[in-house]
Structures are given as C-alpha cells and as structure tokens.
Design an enzyme around this catalytic site. Structure first.
Site, mmCIF file in Angstrom:
data_model
loop_
_atom_site.group_PDB
_atom_site.id
_atom_site.type_symbol
_atom_site.label_atom_id
_atom_site.label_comp_id
_atom_site.label_asym_id
_atom_site.label_seq_id
_atom_site.Cartn_x
_atom_site.Cartn_y
_atom_site.Cartn_z
ATOM 1 N N GLU A 10 51.726 61.427 53.685
ATOM 2 C CA GLU A 10 52.655 62.549 53.814
ATOM 3 C C GLU A 10 53.923 62.018 54.489
ATOM 4 O O GLU A 10 53.834 61.399 55.554
ATOM 5 C CB GLU A 10 52.028 63.656 54.656
ATOM 6 C CG GLU A 10 50.780 64.266 54.048
ATOM 7 C CD GLU A 10 50.121 65.255 54.991
ATOM 8 O OE1 GLU A 10 50.660 66.370 55.155
ATOM 9 O OE2 GLU A 10 49.083 64.906 55.581
ATOM 10 N N ARG A 20 38.097 56.268 60.454
ATOM 11 C CA ARG A 20 39.442 55.812 60.789
ATOM 12 C C ARG A 20 39.376 54.670 61.798
ATOM 13 O O ARG A 20 38.360 54.451 62.453
ATOM 14 C CB ARG A 20 40.262 56.965 61.372
ATOM 15 C CG ARG A 20 40.449 58.126 60.435
ATOM 16 C CD ARG A 20 41.144 59.293 61.103
ATOM 17 N NE ARG A 20 42.535 58.977 61.444
ATOM 18 C CZ ARG A 20 43.360 59.852 62.004
ATOM 19 N NH1 ARG A 20 42.942 61.074 62.301
ATOM 20 N NH2 ARG A 20 44.600 59.506 62.280
ATOM 21 N N LYS A 33 50.918 61.095 64.577
ATOM 22 C CA LYS A 33 52.350 61.248 64.306
ATOM 23 C C LYS A 33 52.978 62.248 65.275
ATOM 24 O O LYS A 33 54.115 62.079 65.715
ATOM 25 C CB LYS A 33 52.562 61.717 62.866
ATOM 26 C CG LYS A 33 52.257 60.676 61.810
ATOM 27 C CD LYS A 33 52.487 61.258 60.423
ATOM 28 C CE LYS A 33 52.089 60.281 59.339
ATOM 29 N NZ LYS A 33 52.245 60.877 57.982
#
Length: 570
Positions: free
Chosen positions: A42, A269, A279
């Site tokens: 994204e 992850r 982020k």
C-alpha cells in the site's frame, strides 16, 4: 546478487512450508501448473526492513524458482493516505533489492471500474447492502469474540433501493461517513471480519492516479482478492495478520464472477530489535522531526538502510537464511549486523580514514617529500588489486591510538613506544607537544626507513598496527556515526508495560556527527552509495548529500573492538 542454482533456487535458501506447498501444487497440476505471485504494498509509507527480509524476497524467489512470475501491484485504495513519493520509494526499494517486474507493474486503481461492477453484482445478488450506520455504530453492532453481532437496521433494504443508493454514492450525492456498502454475510460468524464487512466507503479526496474521478473507494479486503483474481495470481502469500481475513478473501472470490480463483496462504512477519516498523509509528517520528525523514539512516525503512550503506545482498541472504514459519519472529540486531558485515567483508574496498585526528610529525623524514606505499584493496578478493597511498612528514592518526600514560594492556602508541603504520613502516614516539591548556596537539616521532612495508630487517616486533593518512594529501570529510534509534529492544512493548509513550525510549546518542575527519585521497571522487571499510573503524557508505570537496560518510556497522572488551572487563 545471488544467482539461482540449476533448479532456480538460491543456494542459501532454507526449506519452508510455502515452498513445499507450491511444489505440491505444481506436481499436481493445480492452476495448470502455473505459479504467479505478487508483492502488493500500500503506498501509504515507506517499506520497512521486515518487507525486505520476508515478503519481497519470498514472492519473487518463489516465482523464479518455479518458473513463474511475480507482479508488483500497489493496493492504492485509500487516497487520503497515499502519495506519489511513497510509490516511487517502493519502486526504488524493490529494484534496489535486485528484483524486477518487467511489464507487470499494476495498481488496484487500474481495476476500479471492474471492482465497482462486482460491487453492483453483489447488490443484485442480495449479498451487499448500503448501510447508514456511522463507523462507531458499525463497531458497536459488530459484537465481540464471545457475543454475536447485531444486524444493521438497513440490512434488509431491497435490491433496487441498495442499487440506487450505491449509484448515488458513486455520483457524489452523500458526504463521507454518511453511507457505506457492506457485504451481507453473517453477523453471528465466529470470524469477526465476516460480520458484514464494509466493501466501499465515501472518500472525497483526490487520488494520485485517478484524480477526482471517484469519490467512493473499495476497502482493501474487497479490492485485494479481486485484484489477485484479475491478475491470475495463483499463490497469494500474506503475513499472519490476514489469517482471520482469509474467509472474506475466499467469499469475495466465490461470489463475484472472477476469471480465476487464487488461494491465500499466511506466513509470520519479521521484526528487528531496537526499532519500530509500523508505518504509523515511523510516520510520527518523521512528522514530529525526531528524524530527518523516512530515509534517515537510523530508521527501519529499506530506504534508510540503503542510505546507511547496507548491501542489498545482505537483505536477500538473511531473508533466505531465516526461512519461513507460521509465527512472527524478531531478529536480534546482532544477527542482522552479522549478515551486513559478512557481505561487506567480501565486497567493500578497504581504505584508511581518521575520524578524530591527532597530528604526527616524522622528524627524520625530509620536508616537502612524498613516497608511496602499496595498500591492499580487499584481502578477501585478490582480484581487487592494490592502490598507492602517499606518505609524508606530517600524518594524522586517531587520537584514541595514543595515550601519554598507557595502562598495562594498551599496546598502541605511547612515549618511547614503537608501532607499525599500516602498509608503511615502523614509527616511534619521541616526544609530545601540548597547547597552553595542557591538551596534546602533536606527536613528534621518528621512522625507520629500513622498515618500509611494515617489517624491520632485524626482526624486531611491535604489538600494534595503526591506520593513518598523510596530512597534505588527506581530504576533509564529515562522518556520521549511528547507534540504535531506541535504547530498549522492544520500544512498543516497553512503552505499554510502563504506561509511557514509545518516544520516551529514543536514544539521544543515536547520531554523532564528526566534521573534522580526514580520509585518504583515493576517496576524492567516491560516489554516493559506495561502501568502504575504514580500516580498524568499521564499514561506511557515501551519503547522497556528499559531493566532491564536501564528502559525507555514514557508518553502516562497526568492526569488533578488542580494546573495548578489555576496557569493559576492567
């Protein structure tokens, strides 16, 4: 860049369940034996280290290994948070990591027309409805993990009314937040994302690619699976937080007339100690001025690590070495730095630089004379050859390499002591010059001309070898030394445990700027991004702000310092 072996698999790659799953699918002829993956960022921030260590390497490696291809697709469905800067940064990161997408660069916004048609299809099938509840009310109606949700009072609108309202939403008739389009699934589902999730919302913001054409935008959970279907993705590899969203992924694929049915598989992850990778938290550091931008070398973004001098091969090699699990893992900083050192030790040219200069005058060396010594460029790579380093009457050495009254285990330069200058000769300190305040400003030394190259003909030994640069030939440079951005291993967990903000653990010593450094003349034209080992000091890279006559270097990682260990032991 690591090359694949005969089977297309990088030699350092570890075995893992995704590889086994894809191999089994190919052997069974599933998806016609095709393998198509995608990396779908994204564009609402810069990519972080975890992206480089896992999903990027994984998706591109799996496609290459099984003779398929990997798409690069931006899931750009939220114009309020997305910027062209982020798109360009992500393209740079993936390209720098050594992966290409040929003509397979896509955007979810490429599919907005088709996605909207599928939204209308769901409405016409009675599988979606326009809801007037606010976002807070939707959350209230959703229920909990132990209690079912309540149906929206607008859930039973007719197909005709829903279709008309959806078209009015598309036409811009309503304000943001006034209405949303929701899937009609099951408000009692044990999986919370299946409790009538929002598919479309009103966002009156200009999109970086479609401008003001749209004022409604699909949610990620709707756009993502359908974009995979449009692109013919066979294996949609997602991180672990999407596990609960997989039923919705499958529901969208099953209930829209898609041309292809991809499958989602989740993996754990990768995190890193002494930093934050969200982020949201990184963006706050940038906006609050805690760092000098997303690519500040202290940040956990790929762009920042690239600027710091981390080689792309270190990312790829460590990512493959870590393998893959179905749980999240945190890599210790020491392991990450080991991967960096291993690669730079193999590839980085050696040079000499003095960060805290102390003037040395060789009293028995002729004034205005220069000789040259051969220096090895990289002992790990004989093909790298040698270079000439100038030697003159006046030199710079590290201030830390001299002590007037040395302790027992200090073997470097001291009054009356002889040491070796790297590649050059043996020198002996004869006297010390101090200023009015009593600070040492100069050493007076002598050299042994018979020791050229660093060894004495009579066989006498010295216990230390120092790096140095010739004062009249040295080039001034700014050097930035970096430590961890945070003082604790897990800033977010520590902040939660102590009830404080995570910025409380920012390291005030995370950056030290040295502006009076000296480097050897071979670095005069060093290009930004080039990595070097400053002998005895660490690995450094030329910063993008650097230019001829105003060199700037960033420390990538340190070398091991035996003297520091001795000091710690006391």
């Amino acid at each position: 860049m690591s090359e694949p072996n005969d089977a297309g698999r990088p030699p350092e790659a570890a075995e893992h369940f995704v590889r086994e799953l894809i191999a089994a699918d190919v052997a069974a002829g599933k998806h016609g034996g095709r393998v198509v993956t995608r990396f779908p960022p994204e564009p609402n921030g810069y990519l972080h280290i975890g992206h480089g260590l896992r999903p990027i390497v994984l998706n591109f490696d799996m496609a290459r290994e099984f003779g398929g291809h990997c798409n690069l697709r931006f899931d750009d469905t939220n114009p309020a948070a997305e910027e062209v800067e982020y798109v360009e940064a992500i393209l740079d990161d993936v390209r720098w990591l050594g992966f290409g997408w040929e003509d397979r660069l896509y955007y979810a916004s490429d599919y907005f027309d088709q996605l909207y048609l599928w939204a209308e299809e769901l409405v016409q099938k009675g599988l979606a409805y326009v809801c007037d509840l606010s976002s807070d009310e939707i959350r209230e109606y959703q229920g909990t993990l132990t209690e079912p949700g309540r149906p929206s009072p607008y859930r039973d609108r007719s197909v005709a009314e829903n279709l008309e309202l959806l078209r009015q939403m598309k036409a811009g008739a309503f304000d943001p937040g006034a209405r949303v389009l929701r899937a009609k699934i099951d408000m009692a589902s044990s999986v919370l994302p299946m409790r009538d999730p929002v598919l479309y919302r009103i966002v009156k913001a200009s999109h970086h690619r479609t401008g003001d054409r749209w004022c409604i935008y699909p949610m990620y959970d709707f756009a993502h699976p359908l974009s995979d279907a449009i692109e013919g993705v066979t294996h949609s590899l997602c991180s672990l937080e999407f596990t609960d969203h997989r039923p919705l992924y499958d529901w969208c694929i099953a209930n829209c007339s898609v041309p292809h049915h991809p499958e989602q598989t989740e993996f754990g992850r990768v995190g890193l100690t002494y930093t934050v990778m969200s982020k949201r938290w990184m963006k706050r550091l940038v906006e609050d001025g805690r760092v000098r931008g997303w690519d500040d070398p202290r940040m956990a973004t790929i762009a920042a690590q690239r600027r710091r001098g981390v080689p792309a091969a270190a990312f790829r090699n460590l990512g493959r070495e870590l393998g893959l699990t179905r749980r999240n893992i945190t890599v210790e900083l020491a392991r990450y730095e080991h991967a960096i050192r291993t690669e730079l030790n193999r590839t980085a040219p050696r040079v000499m630089a003095v960060l805290n200069p102390l003037r040395v005058v060789i009293e028995n060396f002729p004034e205005n004379e220069t000789i040259e010594f051969d220096a090895v460029n990289n002992p790990e790579d004989p093909s790298a050859g040698t270079r000439k380093v100038p030697f003159s009457r006046v030199l710079w050495i590290e201030r830390d390499d001299f002590l007037e009254d040395p302790p027992k285990k200090f073997f470097r330069l001291a009054p009356g002591r002889e040491v070796r200058l790297r590649y050059a000769c043996l020198v002996k300190c004869e006297s010390v010059v101090k200023d009015a305040a009593g600070e040492i400003v100069e050493l007076r030394c002598t050299w042994d001309p018979e020791s050229r190259g660093g060894n004495a003909p009579d066989g006498r030994k010295v216990q230390a070898t120092l790096h140095w640069v010739s004062a009249p030939h040295a080039i001034p440079a700014e050097v930035r030394l970096y430590e961890t951005l945070f003082t604790v291993e897990d800033p977010m967990a520590e902040a939660e445990a102590r009830g404080v903000d995570y910025t409380e653990f920012l390291n005030p010593a995370s950056e030290t700027v040295l502006r009076d450094c000296r480097v050897e003349p071979s670095l005069a034209a060093a290009e930004p991004g080039t990595a070097f080992q400053f002998e005895r000091l660490g690995y450094f890279a030329v910063d993008p702000e650097s230019k001829p006559g105003a060199l700037v270097f960033n420390r990538t990682v340190t070398l091991r310092d035996e003297w520091a260990k001795v000091q710690k032991r006391g």
